[in-house]
Design a protein around this motif. Structure first.
Motif, mmCIF file in Angstrom:
data_model
loop_
_atom_site.group_PDB
_atom_site.id
_atom_site.type_symbol
_atom_site.label_atom_id
_atom_site.label_comp_id
_atom_site.label_asym_id
_atom_site.label_seq_id
_atom_site.Cartn_x
_atom_site.Cartn_y
_atom_site.Cartn_z
ATOM 1 N N GLY A 1 6.811 9.011 40.195
ATOM 2 C CA GLY A 1 6.197 10.142 39.502
ATOM 3 C C GLY A 1 5.097 10.816 40.290
ATOM 4 N N LYS A 2 4.857 10.331 41.504
ATOM 5 C CA LYS A 2 3.811 10.934 42.327
ATOM 6 C C LYS A 2 4.292 12.268 42.903
ATOM 7 N N PRO A 3 3.447 13.322 42.880
ATOM 8 C CA PRO A 3 3.889 14.601 43.457
ATOM 9 C C PRO A 3 3.919 14.522 44.991
ATOM 10 N N LEU A 4 4.833 15.267 45.555
ATOM 11 C CA LEU A 4 5.084 15.160 46.986
ATOM 12 C C LEU A 4 5.410 16.559 47.494
ATOM 13 N N THR A 5 4.575 17.071 48.389
ATOM 14 C CA THR A 5 4.804 18.422 48.877
ATOM 15 C C THR A 5 5.432 18.374 50.272
ATOM 16 N N LEU A 6 6.501 19.163 50.412
ATOM 17 C CA LEU A 6 7.297 19.046 51.619
ATOM 18 C C LEU A 6 7.713 20.441 52.088
ATOM 19 N N SER A 7 7.606 20.668 53.415
ATOM 20 C CA SER A 7 8.127 21.931 53.959
ATOM 21 C C SER A 7 9.430 21.639 54.669
ATOM 22 N N TYR A 8 10.374 22.549 54.511
ATOM 23 C CA TYR A 8 11.639 22.335 55.211
ATOM 24 C C TYR A 8 12.241 23.640 55.656
ATOM 25 N N LEU B 1 8.272 12.162 43.038
ATOM 26 C CA LEU B 1 8.934 10.996 43.629
ATOM 27 C C LEU B 1 9.587 10.155 42.525
ATOM 28 N N CYS B 2 10.902 9.936 42.636
ATOM 29 C CA CYS B 2 11.583 9.147 41.598
ATOM 30 C C CYS B 2 12.142 7.836 42.151
ATOM 31 N N GLY B 3 12.141 7.682 43.469
ATOM 32 C CA GLY B 3 12.672 6.417 44.008
ATOM 33 C C GLY B 3 12.542 6.389 45.514
ATOM 34 N N TRP B 4 12.600 5.226 46.109
ATOM 35 C CA TRP B 4 12.545 5.121 47.563
ATOM 36 C C TRP B 4 13.245 3.855 48.028
ATOM 37 N N TRP B 5 13.513 3.808 49.320
ATOM 38 C CA TRP B 5 14.105 2.615 49.919
ATOM 39 C C TRP B 5 13.462 2.379 51.274
ATOM 40 N N ALA C 1 14.064 11.464 46.052
ATOM 41 C CA ALA C 1 14.029 10.059 46.497
ATOM 42 C C ALA C 1 14.146 10.070 48.012
ATOM 43 N N CYS C 2 13.411 9.219 48.690
ATOM 44 C CA CYS C 2 13.465 9.244 50.143
ATOM 45 C C CYS C 2 13.125 7.877 50.713
ATOM 46 N N ASP C 3 13.227 7.737 52.042
ATOM 47 C CA ASP C 3 12.914 6.441 52.629
ATOM 48 C C ASP C 3 11.421 6.312 52.918
ATOM 49 N N THR C 4 11.002 5.112 53.236
ATOM 50 C CA THR C 4 9.567 4.842 53.362
ATOM 51 C C THR C 4 8.950 5.531 54.564
ATOM 52 N N ARG C 5 9.789 5.875 55.569
ATOM 53 C CA ARG C 5 9.195 6.525 56.742
ATOM 54 C C ARG C 5 8.688 7.916 56.379
ATOM 55 N N LYS D 1 14.884 5.299 40.706
ATOM 56 C CA LYS D 1 16.236 5.797 40.456
ATOM 57 C C LYS D 1 16.527 6.986 41.362
ATOM 58 N N PRO D 2 17.814 7.331 41.513
ATOM 59 C CA PRO D 2 18.133 8.570 42.222
ATOM 60 C C PRO D 2 17.683 9.768 41.383
#
Lengths: 225, 849
Positions: free
Chosen positions: B155-162, B178-182, B139-143, B129-130
């Motif tokens: 539900g997987k944790p995802l660490t990101l710097s921006y 992580l709640c969704g992807w495309w 939510a993000c794309d597979t790349r 879901k969004p």
């Protein structure tokens, strides 16, 4: 010796309760040069008889002997060849080949046999039947009576042992019918041609030398000469 | 007129006579199905192609919005949303760009998007879901997931710097769930990650942006995807014309066969219609009967055709799309009800068109003539000379002449198939690989940065490192090799003011004049514009095509000489207006060694490494440069494979040493080399591995690459042309079969008569086989004549479209179909006759009495 003979000819269509006995033991004989009419009402079995005589259909029992040959001992292809040499047909609806002209229609049986037509003989037939001026005409340009004359010429062309005519005047008016019957009789006499004509018309039948009557698949009169 | 309720009896009559014609029905339904199939397939393929091109462009653009506004304040956004001209809006709140090691090569943006924006930007999660408001979901794309090395799992944790902010960047690192992807689409330039609005708002308030333009600057974008789709649609007028021509062809073939079937069945039933006329059926009713029969058959044929057509269309479309346009990776399957409606209408129209004439013939039947009807329509010729001998062959000719129209129809439809096959074969066999390769391929292998092959060679970072050249050279025995040096910016040429204006032709003329007035001029009054300069080593020089002058001096590093590059058209002819410099001219270049960048507003100097990501307007100044004049000794053509692969300005070629010395630049753009024939395959494998695993920034092209793309191209035409001629051949054979079967069937009685007067079955079959063979012979003859006449014309048209086409006249396909026709010509009559012979002579003689 008769040129055409049948012995106890039987034909049954279908089987069991629905079986139709079209011919129930027909025996007859026709001599060389005879002009015979087979008369019967619609459904009497006269057409079936003619088909048997001409080898177009095989009987359930009995045999047909033409010119001394029991024809149903022949295989289909042999029978066809025998037919084109020994039997000439004249049909009610003429049955000419539309793409061939009058002359070609007349000589077709001879050419199918791989032979060269006897020109003098053909000219004689054509003259007798009054077709001289029509030789290159296509059948669909002819009147009914003219078409039937072509059919008669075709039947005569191969000098068959017998000519079988199935209601040859059935599609013609009474005057033309008389003409055609007259021509059949004349050619029969002139060329010594054996002819068997099937008709339901008593008046037409009266022109024949002998009348065979058939009712419900059996001969009721005139079977033997 | 008296109105009677006779519809019911007409319906009953139609149905009954339909039942009596089983063989015809099967053929007719088959023909209708085929016609519908062709229409549906055609429409499906064209629709899919248009839709796919459009979608693909949208993805490249990044959305399907008609237009966009950037850098809006909240109030401005609300004002726009209520504007009556705007139908639908979506908004996106941009947070920042992903940074850190894994995102060096991957451009990824973090933002909040509302529903509509997500949908239009192709950022709706396909799985999951969004993100929910008030959480730290993402939510993000597979790349992005791939880049981070995370397996997609809710539900997987995802660490990101921006990075956020304007000039002063600030880096934030956070962990999300992580709640969704495309699926990431390669057409998209940027990867996207979406976050809840609550999170984005919090971050932005905590870190107020120092954007110097805030409040007085709104970026506007118009989606060029629509325009591009439209333009390519216009551009493809040829494609549309082709589709229209194909549609006409389908109508024609459909008409040919359906018409034929009904024509024959009507002439077979002519006595029946005559009978109906005698008992008082009107013309209109008989026409209605025929029409009704065809409509009943359509109710079976059309749905079948729609289904089969859709299936084959969806199978064929991807093949055609991928061979026509390499950049399109994914085909979108569409299910558009209009396709079905359109195909159904088209084939129904074909059916109605086809049975209009048979209906009229049936209606016109005179009751009296019908009884006498034979297949010979009132012969115009009343007499015919006597043939010496009536044999089977001759009778066959006469029989075919009986209905010339029918014979013509059959021969035409068969001829069409053969000529089409002939055309397809000529077309595809004319694709000349030698010609194709000669024009495109320079060497066995070309090595360069991936960007170079994407026509994107811009910066020094994309130069080919020397160590890679050395490493690759070790992969096989190299027989010839040469480097091509090049740089996107760094070299300028002196040109006249007119050329300057041409160079900036797209610009607003007022601005252009202002710019021109400010330009520095040399003693001849010339001004500078960018030039793309090549420095070529000997092997590369030898691959140039010289059409004026002599290249010899260019091999000498001591001479100050230059070659002027011209563009060529598809046929290799140089275009005179593609270069200003002629043989003997002096070309003055300015080699720029250092540039200085500054902010246009503040004048602040910007360090070179920050230029690329700088968002404000930048002024550029030369800091250090040198002017050198060269003499043009040759005019040359550079094959695309070894060129910059884009065209922005006039190009020149220098000797590699001269180039390096004078421009003080040693960036290798591409490395060309040949290997021994026996080593080609090994090198191919070596390079595949090297560019995939050792240095993935590199890419290569080989002769093999071009051979493959050529084969693919040819394959497409083979598939399309092959299936087209197959279908038409099928129609032709069907027509053939139908003609023979019905002609034999309608002459049953005639054959019985012929047999009764002594034609043997053998003779009859012989005649029928002759008929079949004559059909075949006529087809072969007309096809051969037509091929002789049309192929050269076609070849002309084709070679003007495809430069790598070489016309060779061939009758091979014709020779190929001769045995097929011979077999069919013998087999079809025999099979049909066998059906007829099941009835005894007596049965057939009694028919119609």
């Amino acid at each position: 010796m008769p040129i055409l003979e049948t012995k106890n000819l039987k034909k049954v269509y279908g089987s069991g309760e629905t079986a139709v006995h079209a011919l129930c033991g027909v025996s007859l004989s026709v001599l060389q040069g005879e002009f015979v009419a087979v008369v019967g009402t619609s459904g009497s079995g006269k057409s079936t008889l003619l088909h048997m005589l001409g080898g177009l259909d095989r009987p359930t029992a009995g045999e047909v002997i033409v010119d001394g040959k029991p024809i149903f001992t022949l295989k289909d292809e042999e029978l066809t060849v025998f037919r084109r040499r020994k039997i000439g047909f004249v049909f009610q609806n003429y049955n000419l080949v539309p793409v061939l002209n009058v002359y070609e229609n007349i000589v077709l049986p001879i050419q199918l046999d791989g032979n060269v037509p006897d020109k003098d003989y053909i000219a004689q037939i054509v003259g007798t039947l009054g077709l001289d001026s029509k030789l290159t005409t296509l059948p669909n340009q002819l009147s009914g009576g003219q078409q039937q004359r072509v059919a008669i010429a075709r039947a005569l062309a191969a000098k068959p042992a017998i000519i079988l005519a199935d209601e040859p005047t059935g599609n013609l008016d009474s005057r033309t019918s008389q003409d055609v019957m007259g021509l059949l009789k004349i050619t029969s006499q002139r060329f010594g041609q054996t002819m068997v004509i099937i008709t339901h018309n008593e008046e037409i039948a009266q022109l024949a030398g002998r009348i065979i009557r058939i009712e419900d698949g059996s001969i009721v009169g005139g079977g033997q000469s | 007129m008296i109105r009677v309720k006779n519809h019911k009896i007409i319906a009953t009559l139609s149905q009954r006579s339909l039942k009596a014609n089983r063989a015809r029905n099967v053929i007719a339904v088959f023909a209708i199905t085929l016609t519908t199939l062709l229409f549906t397939a055609l429409f499906t393929i064209t629709q899919t192609m248009i839709y796919t091109t459009q979608q693909q462009t949208f993805r490249q653009v990044g959305g399907s919005f008609h237009g966009s506004f950037k850098d809006l304040t909240l109030e401005e956004k609300e004002a726009l949303e209520t504007d009556p001209l705007i139908k639908e809006t979506g908004s996106r709140l941009f947070l920042g760009m992903a940074c850190g090691e894994p995102f060096r090569k991957v451009h990824a943006e973090l933002s909040y998007m509302d529903d509509i924006c997500r949908k239009s930007s192709f950022c709706s999660p396909e799985y999951g879901k969004p993100p929910k408001e008030g959480t730290k979901e993402i939510a993000c794309d597979t790349r992005i997931l791939q880049t981070l090395g995370i397996t997609p799992e809710i539900g997987k944790p995802l660490t990101l710097s921006y990075e956020i902010g304007g000039i002063e960047k600030e880096t934030i690192t956070d962990t999300f769930l992580l709640c969704g992807w495309w699926d990431y689409d390669a057409a998209n330039m940027a990867s996207m990650a979406i976050l809840p609005k609550s999170y984005v708002d919090t971050i932005i308030t905590e870190n107020p942006a120092d954007d110097p333009y805030a409040g007085n600057y709104i970026g506007i974008g118009i989606n060029w995807g629509y325009a591009a789709a439209q333009m390519s649609a216009n551009h493809d007028l040829g494609t549309i014309a082709g589709a229209a021509a194909l549609a006409v062809l389908i109508i024609f073939t459909g008409y040919l066969i359906i018409n034929n079937i009904f024509l024959i069945s009507v002439s077979g039933d002519i006595r029946f219609y005559g009978l109906l006329k005698t008992i008082g059926t009107t013309k209109k009713q008989i026409r209605r009967m025929v029409r009704r029969q065809s409509l009943l058959l359509s109710t079976i044929g059309i749905p079948m055709g729609l289904l089969l057509g859709y299936v084959s269309g969806t199978i064929l479309a991807p093949i055609m799309i991928s061979s026509m346009n390499d950049s399109i990776g994914k085909t979108y399957h569409i299910f558009n009800p209009w396709i079905f409606l359109g195909s159904a209408i088209f084939s129904l129209a074909t059916v109605l068109l086809s049975c209009a004439k048979p209906g009229r013939i049936a209606a016109k039947t005179s009751p009296i003539e019908a009884v006498r009807y034979t297949d010979a329509p009132a012969a115009k010729r009343q007499r015919r000379r006597i043939h010496k001998k009536t044999n089977a062959c001759w009778m066959a000719v006469a029989n075919l002449g009986r209905n010339k129209k029918k014979t013509l129809l059959v021969v035409t439809s068969l001829t069409l198939a053969v000529v089409l096959l002939q055309a397809t074969y000529t077309f595809t066999s004319g694709f000349d690989m030698e010609k194709y390769l000669k024009q495109l391929v320079v060497s066995d292998f070309i090595l360069g940065d991936a960007a170079y092959f994407q026509s994107n060679y811009r910066t020094a970072k994309q130069a080919l490192p020397e160590q890679d050249i050395l490493a690759v050279s070790a992969g096989g025995k190299i027989t010839e090799e040469g480097r091509i040096y090049g740089s996107y910016s760094g070299n300028l040429q002196y040109v006249t003011e007119d050329l300057y204006r041409n160079y900036f032709a797209g610009m607003d003329s007022e601005m252009l004049e202002e710019m021109l007035a400010n330009e520095e001029r040399d003693e001849d009054g010339k001004v500078t514009v960018n030039t793309h300069l090549y420095g070529m080593e000997d092997f590369a020089l030898s691959q140039l095509e010289v059409f004026d002058g002599d290249l010899e001096d260019l091999y000498n590093p001591e001479k100050n000489v230059i070659a002027a590059v011209y563009l060529d058209d598809d046929y290799g002819h140089p275009m005179a207006d593609s270069q200003w410099a002629k043989l003997g001219d002096k070309v003055k270049l300015r080699h720029v060694y250092e540039w200085e960048y500054s902010d246009a507003k503040t004048g602040e100097i910007i360090p070179e490494e920050r230029v690329e990501s700088y968002t404000g307007e930048i002024n550029v100044k030369e800091k250090d440069s040198q002017d050198i004049s060269y003499e043009v000794v040759a005019c040359v053509l550079v094959k695309n494979a070894m060129s910059y692969r884009y065209w922005g300005t006039h190009q020149f070629v220098l000797n590699a040493d001269v180039y390096q010395k004078n421009s003080r630049n040693s960036d290798v753009m591409a490395y060309l080399f040949n290997t021994a024939e026996t080593d080609n395959e090994a090198m191919q494998g070596y390079l595949e591995n090297y560019t995939a695993n050792v240095n993935s920034a590199l890419d290569f092209e080989s002769k093999q690459t071009y051979e493959n793309s050529f084969a693919k191209y040819r394959y497409m035409f083979l598939i399309v042309g092959g299936s087209l001629s197959f279908i038409i051949a099928l129609i032709g054979i069907l027509n053939f079969f139908n003609a023979i079967l019905t002609s034999i069937y309608s002459r049953r009685k005639e054959f019985a008569m012929l047999q009764s007067i002594g034609m043997t079955g053998r003779q009859l079959k012989q005649m029928l086989i002759y008929e079949g063979l004559i059909y075949g012979m006529l087809t072969i003859i007309t096809s051969a004549v037509l091929s002789f006449l049309t192929m050269p014309i076609l070849a002309n048209a084709v070679s003007s479209m495809f430069w790598f086409f070489t016309y060779r006249f061939t009758l091979l396909p014709l020779l190929f179909v001769i045995p097929i026709f011979a077999v069919l010509g013998i087999l079809l009559p025999l099979v049909s006759y066998r059906n007829v012979a099941r009835q005894t002579i007596v049965e057939r003689l009694r028919m119609g009495e």
